[in-house]
Enzyme design. Sequence first.
Site, PDB file in Angstrom:
ATOM      1  N   GLY A  14     -14.872  -4.275 -16.987  1.00  0.00           N
ATOM      2  CA  GLY A  14     -15.124  -3.925 -15.584  1.00  0.00           C
ATOM      3  C   GLY A  14     -13.848  -4.042 -14.773  1.00  0.00           C
ATOM      4  O   GLY A  14     -13.058  -4.955 -14.987  1.00  0.00           O
ATOM      5  N   ASP A 131     -16.450 -11.743 -11.843  1.00  0.00           N
ATOM      6  CA  ASP A 131     -17.536 -12.704 -12.117  1.00  0.00           C
ATOM      7  C   ASP A 131     -17.095 -14.175 -12.143  1.00  0.00           C
ATOM      8  O   ASP A 131     -17.932 -15.070 -12.028  1.00  0.00           O
ATOM      9  CB  ASP A 131     -18.202 -12.377 -13.463  1.00  0.00           C
ATOM     10  CG  ASP A 131     -18.762 -10.964 -13.500  1.00  0.00           C
ATOM     11  OD1 ASP A 131     -19.075 -10.435 -12.416  1.00  0.00           O
ATOM     12  OD2 ASP A 131     -18.874 -10.392 -14.596  1.00  0.00           O
ATOM     13  N   LYS A 217     -34.793 -21.326  12.184  1.00  0.00           N
ATOM     14  CA  LYS A 217     -34.308 -19.948  12.309  1.00  0.00           C
ATOM     15  C   LYS A 217     -35.448 -18.968  12.059  1.00  0.00           C
ATOM     16  O   LYS A 217     -36.436 -19.293  11.403  1.00  0.00           O
ATOM     17  CB  LYS A 217     -33.194 -19.689  11.295  1.00  0.00           C
ATOM     18  CG  LYS A 217     -31.904 -20.345  11.693  1.00  0.00           C
ATOM     19  CD  LYS A 217     -30.752 -19.846  10.872  1.00  0.00           C
ATOM     20  CE  LYS A 217     -30.180 -18.583  11.451  1.00  0.00           C
ATOM     21  NZ  LYS A 217     -28.973 -18.142  10.738  1.00  0.00           N
TER      22      LYS A 217
HETATM   23  P1  ATP Z   1     -16.423  -7.710 -17.454  1.00  0.00           P
HETATM   24  O1  ATP Z   1     -16.532  -9.216 -17.479  1.00  0.00           O
HETATM   25  O2  ATP Z   1     -15.910  -7.227 -16.154  1.00  0.00           O
HETATM   26  O3  ATP Z   1     -17.653  -6.992 -17.918  1.00  0.00           O
HETATM   27  P2  ATP Z   1     -15.338  -7.492 -20.089  1.00  0.00           P
HETATM   28  O4  ATP Z   1     -13.943  -7.536 -20.593  1.00  0.00           O
HETATM   29  O5  ATP Z   1     -16.228  -8.631 -20.493  1.00  0.00           O
HETATM   30  O6  ATP Z   1     -15.273  -7.305 -18.526  1.00  0.00           O
HETATM   31  P3  ATP Z   1     -16.766  -5.705 -21.913  1.00  0.00           P
HETATM   32  O7  ATP Z   1     -17.301  -4.346 -21.683  1.00  0.00           O
HETATM   33  O8  ATP Z   1     -17.703  -6.757 -22.359  1.00  0.00           O
HETATM   34  O9  ATP Z   1     -16.007  -6.106 -20.551  1.00  0.00           O
HETATM   35  O10 ATP Z   1     -15.608  -5.611 -23.009  1.00  0.00           O
HETATM   36  C1  ATP Z   1     -14.518  -4.707 -22.849  1.00  0.00           C
HETATM   37  C2  ATP Z   1     -14.163  -4.089 -24.169  1.00  0.00           C
HETATM   38  O11 ATP Z   1     -13.714  -5.119 -25.076  1.00  0.00           O
HETATM   39  C3  ATP Z   1     -15.294  -3.407 -24.906  1.00  0.00           C
HETATM   40  O12 ATP Z   1     -15.561  -2.111 -24.440  1.00  0.00           O
HETATM   41  C4  ATP Z   1     -14.750  -3.367 -26.336  1.00  0.00           C
HETATM   42  O13 ATP Z   1     -13.812  -2.328 -26.498  1.00  0.00           O
HETATM   43  C5  ATP Z   1     -14.012  -4.721 -26.423  1.00  0.00           C
HETATM   44  N1  ATP Z   1     -14.882  -5.705 -27.076  1.00  0.00           N
HETATM   45  C6  ATP Z   1     -15.895  -6.407 -26.531  1.00  0.00           C
HETATM   46  N2  ATP Z   1     -16.502  -7.197 -27.452  1.00  0.00           N
HETATM   47  C7  ATP Z   1     -15.856  -6.960 -28.613  1.00  0.00           C
HETATM   48  C8  ATP Z   1     -16.008  -7.440 -29.959  1.00  0.00           C
HETATM   49  N3  ATP Z   1     -16.955  -8.317 -30.291  1.00  0.00           N
HETATM   50  N4  ATP Z   1     -15.161  -6.975 -30.902  1.00  0.00           N
HETATM   51  C9  ATP Z   1     -14.193  -6.082 -30.590  1.00  0.00           C
HETATM   52  N5  ATP Z   1     -14.015  -5.588 -29.342  1.00  0.00           N
HETATM   53  C10 ATP Z   1     -14.812  -6.008 -28.373  1.00  0.00           C
END
Ligand code: ATP
Length: 326
Positions: A14, A131, A217
């Site tokens: 995100g 978050d 309130k």
């Molecule tokens: P936010 O907290 O804002 O959602 P985030 O980094 O947690 O951000 P995700 O969509 O969960 O967002 O993960 C981003 C990307 O990281 C995924 O689209 C994928 O490419 C990679 N990713 C997530 N989990 C894995 C995993 N278990 N193994 C390999 N790649 C992963």
Amino acid sequence: MAKIKTIGVLTSGGDAPGMNAALRAVTRAAIFNGFNVKGIYRGYRGLVENEIVDFRAQDVSNIIHRGGTILRTARCDEFKTQEGRQKAYENMCQQGIDALVVIGGDGTLTGAREFATEHDVPIVGIPGTIDNDLYGTDHTIGYDTALNTIMWCVDRIRDTANSHERLFFIEVMGHNAGFLALNGAIAGGAEAAIIPEISIEKDQLAQLIEHGFRTTKKSSIVLVAESPITGGAMGLADRVRNEYPQYDVRVTILGHLQRGGSPTAQDRILASRMGAAAIDALVEGQRNVMIGDDDEKMVYVPFNKAIKNEKPIDRHLLDTLSHLAI
Ligand code: ATP
């Protein structure tokens, strides 16, 4: 370990305000330290699909104040497979990238950890998510801006809530964590926050109604963290309509507007410090660590620690919120 000459940088998951400030800091600190920099578009997708460009100091000019990310971001399912990661590695080698700085949340760090177990690549993570749900850092990049946006929205909803003497549930983001809801409630002077960390233990809505909304309130504002555990603002409003029909209830879901906007000074400073610290970490030979903010100091948190542990909510804040809502 081979000497690092070129560092690749990407934003993933995100988007969060302050990611551009982090990109600027990583790029400029890397160039200052004599490295080449390459920008990777659309997170891991750009690595898998070889969407990679050279980054010079001037390529990150005039972006510190901009929300979103100039490198774009994406969710990439292919990177979750070994074949996808192999492709990414081959592209990296072909581009001459020796180390990576990844900016994102929990999933992004999980991907980095998987990649580093299969391939000999030093990776440093920067926590970029509104978050604030990553263990090992007091704050994540984007959280402060999102919190300020929430406060701004609550202030405006308060005017209509008061005029109509209504109960308002305002749903905010947070993934499965209540940091935005709880601190947004305190900053906005709301009555309560319904957050997953507490909902899992007890029925917060029933408790709230049982104790009675504040009598001093005419309206009430309750912040609700988006999560299947809280039931979300819609779910709670349905419950109120069925179980407590005496209340005139309304729902506002703030949604994606929480992700946008120019980053606050706090987020710009955090992003700048973390970006510079990520390059320091690579210079020091660190690998597979996330940069954390521990009481205003930049620290290195191993990926495993950041990913596996749940960041606890400060329960004193719940007391503060309820004591001030009399
Ligand atoms: P936010 O907290 O804002 O959602 P985030 O980094 O947690 O951000 P995700 O969509 O969960 O967002 O993960 C981003 C990307 O990281 C995924 O689209 C994928 O490419 C990679 N990713 C997530 N989990 C894995 C995993 N278990 N193994 C390999 N790649 C992963």
